[in-house]
Design an enzyme around this catalytic site. Structure first.
Site, PDB file in Angstrom:
ATOM      1  N   ASP A 148       4.950  45.659  15.841  1.00 51.37           N
ATOM      2  CA  ASP A 148       6.159  45.735  16.652  1.00 51.37           C
ATOM      3  C   ASP A 148       6.777  44.344  16.666  1.00 51.37           C
ATOM      4  O   ASP A 148       6.199  43.400  17.210  1.00 51.37           O
ATOM      5  CB  ASP A 148       5.798  46.189  18.070  1.00 51.37           C
ATOM      6  CG  ASP A 148       7.020  46.330  18.970  1.00 51.37           C
ATOM      7  OD1 ASP A 148       8.153  46.213  18.471  1.00 51.37           O
ATOM      8  OD2 ASP A 148       6.839  46.554  20.185  1.00 51.37           O
ATOM      9  N   TRP A 208       3.449  45.459  26.369  1.00 54.40           N
ATOM     10  CA  TRP A 208       4.749  45.840  26.918  1.00 54.40           C
ATOM     11  C   TRP A 208       4.615  47.192  27.617  1.00 54.40           C
ATOM     12  O   TRP A 208       4.007  48.129  27.082  1.00 54.40           O
ATOM     13  CB  TRP A 208       5.766  45.908  25.781  1.00 54.40           C
ATOM     14  CG  TRP A 208       7.149  46.321  26.185  1.00 54.40           C
ATOM     15  CD1 TRP A 208       7.896  45.795  27.183  1.00 54.40           C
ATOM     16  CD2 TRP A 208       7.941  47.331  25.562  1.00 54.40           C
ATOM     17  NE1 TRP A 208       9.123  46.421  27.236  1.00 54.40           N
ATOM     18  CE2 TRP A 208       9.171  47.364  26.258  1.00 54.40           C
ATOM     19  CE3 TRP A 208       7.745  48.202  24.490  1.00 54.40           C
ATOM     20  CZ2 TRP A 208      10.197  48.243  25.917  1.00 54.40           C
ATOM     21  CZ3 TRP A 208       8.757  49.076  24.143  1.00 54.40           C
ATOM     22  CH2 TRP A 208       9.981  49.093  24.852  1.00 54.40           C
ATOM     23  N   LYS A 227      17.269  41.107  20.784  1.00 53.34           N
ATOM     24  CA  LYS A 227      17.081  39.746  21.296  1.00 53.34           C
ATOM     25  C   LYS A 227      17.679  38.696  20.363  1.00 53.34           C
ATOM     26  O   LYS A 227      18.431  37.831  20.784  1.00 53.34           O
ATOM     27  CB  LYS A 227      15.583  39.463  21.496  1.00 53.34           C
ATOM     28  CG  LYS A 227      14.865  40.467  22.382  1.00 53.34           C
ATOM     29  CD  LYS A 227      15.372  40.435  23.805  1.00 53.34           C
ATOM     30  CE  LYS A 227      14.477  41.210  24.769  1.00 53.34           C
ATOM     31  NZ  LYS A 227      14.385  42.653  24.492  1.00 53.34           N
TER      32      LYS A 227
END
Length: 398
Positions: free
Chosen positions: A208, A127, A244
């Site tokens: 993560d 990311w 999300k």
């Protein structure tokens, strides 16, 4: 301020701005990772609306400051969600965070203070914000092998080789599930091999997790890697986002967890985390945590959330199949099996930077130049258009 020049634009948010600035009925925004319905609209979860209604009618609530480390009931529920029964939660130092990015920033600062001199390794690619967050904490960073452009899958041999080559005691940052940007995850058996090497080398795991439940539709399946490492007795850091899986993008609610060897050490480390939070942002906001807490503590709301989350995940899986099938029908050169074998919100298409630029300039399909697309921006109304655009650039742009 005459010596200060403009900073480069953030790639993801620039893509969003470019999309908004152009008026074209066929334009598609496949950059930012935010869920959309089949009509291309944002989707506020019904269970979130129910939780907010309960909060609105709760006369006991007020607007007092939360503690430095946040809502204690929320942090315990959040830790249970990600860790399950893999570890005694009394051995976990848990803090409310400013969503996943805020949790990463806390983790990077913690590593800077207490794991000084160690290098943090990130997957190649990862990311885009990972390196920036750790740079701000003055952590030395490096990359480990992950993506194989030939197979458009995981280069596990290269991954293992880099684990073995890294200096003992290095920090390895892992995507717990739905790897961003590739959508390629290790299998459960591969996670077990990774854990064996990590233990032998004395490496420190830093997980993560931004997509638990959203990737496969199962909260338990998506937490396998973290829970397996916890059962193996690792001390580790976990950063957690509810953006999300609950659609709480603008509430910025997340969790930061440190799994420790014993209860006393967890208490000690929580005081250290509080010392990091206090000069950084003092204490977190309450509303997002109240929403999550209401859902996690109610069996009825929790079950409704699981149903909605499964529906979101299944829609993305369906879009993967539709896109692959459209490319096959067009006889687009190359193999497109990776579209359906990848998981989660994103797909790493394998398109070159030049092909991506033409996708934007000619077809008004806005995506990152890495070739990453957000599957949630695809629907039954635009999937054929996207497939034809991909077919065009693959055939005509080198």
């Amino acid at each position: 301020f005459t010596h200060i020049t403009a900073a480069p634009a953030d790639a993801i948010f620039k893509t969003k701005a470019d999309y908004a600035a152009y008026n074209n009925k066929n334009k598609m925004n496949l950059g930012i990772g935010a869920y959309r319905t089949n009509e291309g609209k944002p989707y506020p979860l019904k269970v979130v609306k129910k939780a907010e209604a309960l909060i609105l009618n709760d006369k006991s609530l007020n607007k007092e400051y939360l503690p430095i480390t946040g809502d204690k009931e929320f942090t315990r529920l959040a830790a249970r969600l990600v860790l399950g029964n893999s570890v005694d939660l009394n051995k976990v130092a848990s803090t409310q965070s400013i969503s996943g990015t805020g949790a990463l920033r806390l983790g990077a600062e913690f590593c800077s203070k207490f794991l000084s001199g160690k290098t943090a390794y990130f997957s190649n690619p990862t990311w885009g914000n990972h390196f920036g967050v750790f740079k701000e904490a003055n952590i030395k960073t490096a990359k480990y092998t992950y993506w194989d452009p030939k197979t458009r899958g995981l280069d596990f041999a290269g991954f293992v080789n880099d684990l073995n080559k890294a200096p003992n005691g290095s920090i390895f940052v892992f995507h717990a599930c739905a790897h961003n940007p590739t959508g390629v995850d290790p299998t459960n058996e591969q996670w077990q091999q990774i854990a064996t090497i990590m233990k032998r080398k004395g490496h420190f795991p830093f997980f993560d997790t931004a997509y638990q439940g959203f990737a496969s539709g199962s909260l338990d399946n998506d937490a396998y890697s973290i829970r397996y490492f916890a059962k193996q007795g690792f001390e580790m850091i976990i950063t957690q986002s509810f953006a999300k899986n609950l659609g709480l993008y603008n509430e910025r609610v997340g969790g930061f967890h440190i799994v420790c060897q014993n209860q006393q050490k967890a208490k000690d480390l929580l005081t250290r985390v509080a010392k990091i939070v206090r000069p950084m942002y003092s204490n977190p906001p309450a509303h997002g945590a109240l929403i999550v807490k209401r859902i996690l503590k109610s069996s009825q709301l929790f079950n409704e959330w699981n149903e909605e989350m499964s529906g979101m995940s299944n829609r993305i899986i369906k879009m993967r199949a539709l896109l692959k099938n459209a490319l096959v029908r067009l006889k687009t050169p190359g193999t497109w099996d990776h579209i359906v074998s990848q998981i989660g919100m994103f797909s790493f298409t394998g398109l070159s930077p030049q092909q991506c630029r033409v996708m934007k300039s000619k077809h008004h399909v806005y995506l990152l130049e890495s070739g990453r697309i957000s599957m949630s921006g695809i629907n039954t109304n635009n999937v054929e258009y996207l497939a034809k655009a991909i077919d065009d650039v693959v055939r005509n742009v080198q």
